[in-house]
Design an enzyme around this catalytic site. Sequence first.
Site, PDB file in Angstrom:
ATOM      1  N   GLN A  28       0.853  -1.201   0.000  1.00  0.00           N
ATOM      2  CA  GLN A  28       0.000   0.000   0.000  1.00  0.00           C
ATOM      3  C   GLN A  28       0.884   1.246   0.000  1.00  0.00           C
ATOM      4  O   GLN A  28       1.742   1.421   0.870  1.00  0.00           O
ATOM      5  CB  GLN A  28      -0.939   0.028   1.208  1.00  0.00           C
TER       6      GLN A  28
ATOM      7  N   TYR B 179      -5.821  11.013   3.889  1.00  0.00           N
ATOM      8  CA  TYR B 179      -4.433  11.315   3.498  1.00  0.00           C
ATOM      9  C   TYR B 179      -4.406  12.120   2.191  1.00  0.00           C
ATOM     10  O   TYR B 179      -5.448  12.528   1.690  1.00  0.00           O
ATOM     11  CB  TYR B 179      -3.605  10.025   3.472  1.00  0.00           C
TER      12      TYR B 179
ATOM     13  N   ARG C 172      -7.720   2.504  -3.035  1.00  0.00           N
ATOM     14  CA  ARG C 172      -8.603   2.559  -1.866  1.00  0.00           C
ATOM     15  C   ARG C 172      -9.140   3.975  -1.674  1.00  0.00           C
ATOM     16  O   ARG C 172      -8.404   4.952  -1.823  1.00  0.00           O
ATOM     17  CB  ARG C 172      -7.835   2.124  -0.602  1.00  0.00           C
TER      18      ARG C 172
ATOM     19  N   GLY D 197      -9.319  -6.785   8.991  1.00  0.00           N
ATOM     20  CA  GLY D 197      -8.201  -6.105   9.625  1.00  0.00           C
ATOM     21  C   GLY D 197      -8.028  -6.609  11.037  1.00  0.00           C
ATOM     22  O   GLY D 197      -7.320  -7.586  11.299  1.00  0.00           O
TER      23      GLY D 197
HETATM   24  C1  LIG Z   1      -3.986  -0.785  13.783  1.00  0.00           C
HETATM   25  C2  LIG Z   1      -4.635  -0.368  12.484  1.00  0.00           C
HETATM   26  C3  LIG Z   1      -3.856   0.200  11.487  1.00  0.00           C
HETATM   27  C4  LIG Z   1      -4.427   0.585  10.254  1.00  0.00           C
HETATM   28  N1  LIG Z   1      -3.623   1.060   9.248  1.00  0.00           N
HETATM   29  C5  LIG Z   1      -4.131   1.268   8.008  1.00  0.00           C
HETATM   30  C6  LIG Z   1      -3.283   1.565   6.902  1.00  0.00           C
HETATM   31  O1  LIG Z   1      -2.048   1.603   6.993  1.00  0.00           O
HETATM   32  N2  LIG Z   1      -3.884   1.778   5.705  1.00  0.00           N
HETATM   33  C7  LIG Z   1      -5.233   1.710   5.526  1.00  0.00           C
HETATM   34  O2  LIG Z   1      -5.727   1.918   4.412  1.00  0.00           O
HETATM   35  N3  LIG Z   1      -6.060   1.399   6.562  1.00  0.00           N
HETATM   36  C8  LIG Z   1      -5.541   1.149   7.777  1.00  0.00           C
HETATM   37  N4  LIG Z   1      -6.370   0.741   8.796  1.00  0.00           N
HETATM   38  C9  LIG Z   1      -7.805   0.507   8.527  1.00  0.00           C
HETATM   39  C10 LIG Z   1      -8.046  -0.975   8.167  1.00  0.00           C
HETATM   40  O3  LIG Z   1      -7.469  -1.293   6.910  1.00  0.00           O
HETATM   41  C11 LIG Z   1      -9.542  -1.326   8.104  1.00  0.00           C
HETATM   42  O4  LIG Z   1     -10.156  -0.578   7.081  1.00  0.00           O
HETATM   43  C12 LIG Z   1     -10.286  -1.049   9.410  1.00  0.00           C
HETATM   44  O5  LIG Z   1      -9.546  -1.517  10.521  1.00  0.00           O
HETATM   45  C13 LIG Z   1     -11.681  -1.704   9.406  1.00  0.00           C
HETATM   46  O6  LIG Z   1     -11.587  -3.090   9.203  1.00  0.00           O
HETATM   47  P1  LIG Z   1     -11.659  -4.140  10.449  1.00  0.00           P
HETATM   48  O7  LIG Z   1     -12.930  -3.858  11.179  1.00  0.00           O
HETATM   49  O8  LIG Z   1     -11.630  -5.482   9.791  1.00  0.00           O
HETATM   50  O9  LIG Z   1     -10.459  -3.883  11.311  1.00  0.00           O
HETATM   51  C14 LIG Z   1      -5.809   0.405  10.035  1.00  0.00           C
HETATM   52  C15 LIG Z   1      -6.601  -0.154  11.063  1.00  0.00           C
HETATM   53  C16 LIG Z   1      -6.033  -0.552  12.272  1.00  0.00           C
HETATM   54  C17 LIG Z   1      -6.890  -1.204  13.320  1.00  0.00           C
END
Ligand SMILES: Cc1cc2nc3c(=O)[nH]c(=O)nc-3n(C[C@H](O)[C@H](O)[C@H](O)COP(=O)(O)O)c2cc1C
Length: 364
Positions: free
Chosen positions: A100, A170, A222, A314
Site C-alpha cells: 500500500q 491522506y 482505496r 483487519g
Molecule cells: C492498527 C490499524 C492500522 C491501520 N492502518 C491502516 C493503513 O495503513 N492503511 C489503511 O488503508 N487502513 C488502515 N487501517 C484501517 C483498516 O485497513 C480497516 O479498514 C479497518 O480496521 C476496518 O476493518 P476491520 O474492522 O476489519 O479492522 C488500520 C486499522 C487498524 C486497526
Amino acid sequence: MTTYLSPFTFENGIELRNRIVMAPMTTYSANPDDTVSDEELAYYEERSYGVGAVITACTYVIANGKGFPGQFAAHSDLYINSLRKVAQAIHKGGAKAILQIYHGGRQSPRELVPNGDVVSASDTIAADGGKARALTMEEIQDIVKAFGETTRRAIEAGFDGVEIHGANTYLLQQFFSGLTNKRVDEYGGTLEKRMRFPLEVITEVNRIKHQYADDSFIVGYRFSPEEPEEEGITLDDTVQLVDRLANEPLDYLHISLGDFRSLARRYEGEKEQRVKIIHRVIDGRVPLIGVGSICTKQDALEAMETGAELVALGRELLIEPHWVEKIIAGEEIITEMDMTRDNVIPSPLMRMMQAHPGWVAGVK
Ligand SMILES: Cc1cc2nc3c(=O)[nH]c(=O)nc-3n(C[C@H](O)[C@H](O)[C@H](O)COP(=O)(O)O)c2cc1C
C-alpha cells in the site's frame, strides 16, 4: 455457490486462493533506519497462510509523506531490500503481496517530515493544529512521479501489486475533498478538477507498471466514501469518483469502512449500505473489496451479500492470525482481543493496542 472461500481470478488472470484479504494495518514497528523490522516480518508471515492476499501497512512514497512513527519506508532505492523481505514473508504462506503506497499530506506529524514542512492540497490545518502548506505545481508532479518510482521498487522487490491509498484523509483524499482543496488551478475548484491528482497518480503508476512489469501486476485503489464535515466528501461526490475510477486501468477498488454495514450519510438516493451503493455504481466494471467489522463466518457471508467480490479483515486478523485456516477446519474463532495470547504482533503495535484498548477490544 460462490463464497468467501471460493478462488477469485482478477481480469489480468491472477488467481487468489480465496476471497479473504488482509486489510492494510500500520504497525509502527520499523527499525530506526525505516527498514522493516523482524517483528513485522514475522507478523506478516504468520498471517500469510490462509488469506488470498495481504495488503501491507501504508508506506510513504516521498520523504515529506511520512505519516507515522515507525512506518517502514519505500521512498528510495535504499529500501528495496527491506521491501523484498516483506514480499517474501507474505509469499511464504502462499498469499499474494500488495504494497500500500501513500502520502500523509496534512496528517503527517511535523516532527517526521523534513524541516517540519507539512504539505497538503491547499493551505490548511495540519494534524497538530499548526499550518500545512499548499503544494506547488512542481511538487505535485514530483509526488506523482514518486508514486511511480515506488511502484517500480515494489516490482523490483517482488510484490504482486500495489494499492494506491486514496482513503482515510491522506493526501489523495485531501485533493479530492472540498474541505482541504481550495485550489483555483487545474487541481481544484470543481469536483472534476479535484479528481485530477488521484487520476494522475493512477496513470503514472500504470505507466511504470507497463515499463517494468506485465499485466499480471495488480494495481488497486482505496477510497473513503464520506467525510463528516459540512464541506467534506459526500457519498454523491464519491459516486462520481467511483464511476470515474471504474473506467481507469485498475484491478480492484477497495472501500475503507469501519463497518461494512454502515449506511450512507449524505446521499441523494435511498440511505442503504454504502458498499451496496458503490457496488451498484461500479456495475461489474472492476471488483470491489468490502471491509469493516468482519469477524465471524456469518459476517463474511453477509459482507459478500452486498455484492463485494472480495472481503478484507483487519482487526480480526490481529485477534485470529489463522482465521481462514480455522474456519476451513471448523475450529472455533475468537472475536475479542486476548492480549495474553501470543498472536505474533509487533511490540510497538501491541503497546498501541494496550494504550487504546477500544481499537481492538472486540471488533464489534
Ligand atoms: C492498527 C490499524 C492500522 C491501520 N492502518 C491502516 C493503513 O495503513 N492503511 C489503511 O488503508 N487502513 C488502515 N487501517 C484501517 C483498516 O485497513 C480497516 O479498514 C479497518 O480496521 C476496518 O476493518 P476491520 O474492522 O476489519 O479492522 C488500520 C486499522 C487498524 C486497526
